[in-house]
Enzyme design. Sequence first.
Site, PDB file in Angstrom:
ATOM      1  N   ASP A 142      39.844  40.895  30.809  1.00  0.00           N
ATOM      2  CA  ASP A 142      40.156  39.535  31.365  1.00  0.00           C
ATOM      3  C   ASP A 142      39.222  38.722  30.749  1.00  0.00           C
ATOM      4  O   ASP A 142      37.751  38.974  30.696  1.00  0.00           O
ATOM      5  CB  ASP A 142      40.446  39.477  32.602  1.00  0.00           C
ATOM      6  N   ASP A 201      39.423  40.449  37.338  1.00  0.00           N
ATOM      7  CA  ASP A 201      38.870  39.845  38.528  1.00  0.00           C
ATOM      8  C   ASP A 201      39.685  39.156  39.398  1.00  0.00           C
ATOM      9  O   ASP A 201      39.892  39.125  40.496  1.00  0.00           O
ATOM     10  CB  ASP A 201      37.581  39.176  38.534  1.00  0.00           C
ATOM     11  N   ASP A 203      45.435  39.476  37.677  1.00  0.00           N
ATOM     12  CA  ASP A 203      45.219  40.691  36.995  1.00  0.00           C
ATOM     13  C   ASP A 203      45.564  41.970  37.509  1.00  0.00           C
ATOM     14  O   ASP A 203      45.545  43.020  37.026  1.00  0.00           O
ATOM     15  CB  ASP A 203      43.555  40.881  36.722  1.00  0.00           C
TER      16      ASP A 203
END
Length: 839
Positions: free
Chosen positions: A502, A737, A741
């Site tokens: 991410d 995080d 996600d």
Amino acid sequence: MATKTQPRRSAGQSGDADTDGCDLCGLPTPSPPITGDDVDGAFCCRGCLEITRTLGDAATADPETVERELAGEEETVPDGAERTYMAVDGMHCATCEAFVSGTARNCEGVYAADASYASDMVRVSYDPEQTDLDDLSSTLARYGYGTRDPEEREAAERSDNQVARFVIGGGVFGMMVMMWYVLFLYPTYVGISPVVELGFFDGMYILGNIWLMTSIVLFYTGFPILRGAVVSLRAGQPNMDLLVSLAATSAYVYSTAAVVLGESHVYFDVTVAIILVVTLGNYYEDRIKRKAAGMLSDLAASRVSEARRRTAEGVETVPVDALEPGDAVEVRPGERVPVDGTIAEGTAAVDEALVTGESMPRTKRPGDEVLGGTVVTDRPLVVEVGEDATSTLDRLVELLWDIQSARSGVQRLADKLATIFVPTVLVLAVVAFGVTLYGGQSATAALLVGLTVLIVSCPCALGLATPLAVASGIKTAASRGIVVASEAVFEAVPDVDVVVFDKTGTLTDGDMAVLRVETGGDAEGGRIDDVVGGRMDDVVGGTENDTEGDAALEAAAALERFSAHPLATAVVEAAEERELDIPDLPADAVTVHDRGVSGVVEGSESDTGVAEGERVVVGHPALLRDEGMAIGDDLAEAIDAAREEGAVPVVVGRGDSAQAVLVVGDEPRDEWDDVVAAVADNGRRDVVVLTGDSERAARRFRDHPDVTDVFAGVPPEAKAETVDRLRRRGTVAMVGDGSNDAPALAAADIGIALGTGTDIAGDAADAVLVGRDIDAVPDVFSLSAGVNRRIRGNLTWAFGYNAVAIPLAVLGVLNPLFAAIAMGTSSLLVVANSSRSLD
């Protein structure tokens, strides 16, 4: 926590874009939808289009669904059904999962029930008019499975305490049993005089105590194991619990009969040893699973249960389930939007980080769409409920369940092996008994041979092989700042082929801050760089430009104090970190606009660079132009440059022109490129960057030589689907995080979350990195490889031991006591191997 179920369109399913939604993630598409000349289908955003273009069409249907359809067993859930999640205490194997699912389905009014051994939860779709959830809980409770609301943290803690009491209670009474054996029984078994010579009645007294304490260990401490054995018989799926229970109870029954018949050679110690060793292993496994049990409940806690609906008589508070398409709902600053819809009144900055991953709140105006679960930050809104009256956040909950409950691990493999191993051992024990009896031996001798087969083949070493190696790995990982939440880390990480990162909050620091102040002029003296994260003393340019930049930042902070927008917060924090003297302004001197703030700053040329009583405007470039302020070519270029790098330009103007540009955004972490290079492992693994941010914000990551693909503008549903498609390249690990996600972390074979991220992301992950740095990510890969080798070594020994010990027991070479010693020794060898340092 019941929600109405909605039909969910499978990713990759074709159809009319206006009615069926995005062909990748199922979200509603704009009108007209996003399309590509070289790609079939309609999409909600360019991120979904690009993913489909790069990774291809959706994979084939889920194998389990295909099997149900072929068997004519596909479950049909009516549109009016409600769905709820309940935490289940007591599931510790795949057989429990199947039994709980089947038992719940048999309850009246239940359309579908799916238990998840991985998360200790059951999802139930039911008719609220026919089904009483309390009755369902009572039905499961009769078989020893307690149910509770997933949000009841205290209940979870009580459950942990109950397990601890099982272990402690069994340990105390088990040690008392072994003390009697060491002092009085073992010496007589090997021909040595005991500590004290005992008469008949003394001996019976001691044996009676041993029997009583062994009974407590077997039926109290061993209750979950015995229950698991009963459940496996009812479900028709023999498991490890059945074999353990047979060995423990056989030794107990034989020894009890021996005491009644006046014999002193008893095997209560075998029962105690088996129960305690297996219970400790199960207790450890339960602690690991407990970390994942709160994942869905944490996400559900962010869901909105009530809404303020406008009516002809005023405003009423109603359950979210009561909302209908077209209803007008009031949402105040700081509250979450209850369902997807369109803004009818008001303009506000909406924080979509939980749902989309966008690091920057977006200003929403009448006619703009808003997603359920997003947060209104600064001004009230009136939202018109969308066509489906559902929430994107609710869809995330469903997606998380589907992915998490489908995960399997080493323990599931062991349970599958047990379906062959357990019946085989039982057959061998019966055959050994029959052959021995047929060969002329007494019934007692034949029973001992059969019992020895059960005892020596007790799968303690097999059951401990994985959890003990994992325990050692968890301890070592903790010393390196890594919290391991699932043994899947050590099983799958060594085989990872694709690592997905991410962007926001993972490869970048995730904090909105003033990166620099552009005041125009040449590159050598026009800006103050790195005004973020304690690096603000690094000034580029001379004192004159330094002073000009400070003055602009100081004046902007004086006005932005009156705005609740996150960009305003970043500006104020930057001025405070630089220890500037921010003027205190009266509230009536400041006006908050949709795109910024304006007001009269009571300063002087000597301190703020603003003439006393001069008007200052801070905000979007369009706001300054609307206020009649000119933006010079130098600052226009600075605005374009900020946007190109994915940052936000905040312009500061005074008088009749713009004076400076505050560049606000989040910067890549210092260590990101080294981490990517290390994880890529000299090209052995593909590295993919996945983000909900714009293409401009992700552009810088394309230049890294080890980054294979960069997908930007990707919604959460599409993130999980992207991970699924990347599986065509092999085993996938996801590093992220944010709450958005969580589905992708759960969808990946391995999920790695940053400890500075949200609790939801951490609960969905298999490993959590403690602290802000991501340089521990390569340690996850190196450490897991070592643990994986140890697990394989333990399993090799466990199977090798059984391959040798069982034939010896069948041939009558071993007796029950030696079998118990051999079983214990095998387990100790596994413990010793697992305890070796991994550093």
